[in-house]
Design an enzyme around this catalytic site. Structure first.
Site, PDB file in Angstrom:
ATOM      1  N   HIS A  95       0.826  -1.206   0.000  1.00  7.75           N
ATOM      2  CA  HIS A  95       0.000   0.000   0.000  1.00  7.75           C
ATOM      3  C   HIS A  95       0.864   1.261   0.000  1.00  7.75           C
ATOM      4  O   HIS A  95       2.035   1.227   0.387  1.00  7.75           O
ATOM      5  CB  HIS A  95      -0.927   0.012   1.223  1.00  7.75           C
ATOM      6  CG  HIS A  95      -0.191   0.030   2.525  1.00  7.75           C
ATOM      7  ND1 HIS A  95       0.380   1.168   3.060  1.00  7.75           N
ATOM      8  CD2 HIS A  95       0.083  -0.963   3.399  1.00  7.75           C
ATOM      9  CE1 HIS A  95       0.967   0.890   4.206  1.00  7.75           C
ATOM     10  NE2 HIS A  95       0.808  -0.413   4.436  1.00  7.75           N
ATOM     11  N   GLU A  99      -2.989  -7.085   7.384  1.00  8.36           N
ATOM     12  CA  GLU A  99      -1.726  -7.050   8.127  1.00  8.36           C
ATOM     13  C   GLU A  99      -1.836  -7.887   9.398  1.00  8.36           C
ATOM     14  O   GLU A  99      -2.925  -8.096   9.937  1.00  8.36           O
ATOM     15  CB  GLU A  99      -1.371  -5.589   8.461  1.00  8.36           C
ATOM     16  CG  GLU A  99      -0.091  -5.399   9.239  1.00  8.36           C
ATOM     17  CD  GLU A  99       1.165  -5.874   8.512  1.00  8.36           C
ATOM     18  OE1 GLU A  99       1.361  -7.108   8.419  1.00  8.36           O
ATOM     19  OE2 GLU A  99       1.954  -5.020   8.070  1.00  8.36           O
TER      20      GLU A  99
END
Length: 185
Positions: free
Chosen positions: A8, A80
């Site tokens: 990201h 994550e």
């Protein structure tokens, strides 16, 4: 099957050196620019974008999806790793308060997702991708720890035999907005 892993774009917490984990931190302006830059330079013929459900990954994936004109699917296995009480702290604060140099290697600390659970979650996600999307050319937008572990898992022929016991076993950190290719055939 090859999958391209895109980390990201940058967040303010990345800039500040904060542990993000599963906190839903948005991209900053630099992060948005990183993803637009990536999207405008893509030469690989992706057929779909898959993303972690966390905001910073979704924002990155949405930018890619729009720029590349591709469908977008959220897949929770690629979120994550949870870092518990460390989320929101700067890495230097973690070291100062707990004398822990690298939280990635912690496995038995309250609130942190165990490495074995994290690995099992990613393995299940990869199995799902190979079963459901085997004919697709996937751009997977995800996070640093996910990319590091997926890279480690797929660089050997038997993912079951790979044991991560020290930080040297992990690949280097991938910069925000950068891509790594893995082969899961």
């Amino acid at each position: 099957m090859k999958i391209h892993l895109l980390r990201h774009g940058q967040t303010d917490w990345n800039l500040e050196g904060r542990v993000q984990g599963q906190k839903d931190v948005p991209l900053n302006q630099t992060g948005k620019q990183q993803i637009v830059r990536f999207s405008t330079r893509v030469e690989y013929p992706y057929s779909m974008v898959i993303t972690s459900p966390l905001r910073r990954a979704v924002q990155s994936a949405e930018l890619c999806s729009v720029w590349l004109g591709l469908p977008l699917v959220k897949e929770s296995p690629f979120a994550e790793r949870a870092f518990g009480i460390f989320e929101g702290l700067r890495r230097d604060e973690v070291y100062k308060q707990f004398q822990i140099a690298d939280i990635e290697m912690l496995d038995k600390f309250p609130g942190i997702e165990r490495m074995s659970s994290f690995r099992e979650r990613l393995e299940a996600g990869l199995r799902r991708l190979t079963k459901q999307y085997s004919e697709e050319r996937i751009l997977l937008v995800t996070h640093g720890s996910v990319i590091r572990l997926l890279t480690m898992m797929t660089r050997t022929t038997s993912t079951k035999s790979t044991q991560i016991t020290r930080i040297d076993d992990f690949p280097q950190i991938v910069a925000n907005g950068s891509v790594v290719e893995i082969d899961i055939s």
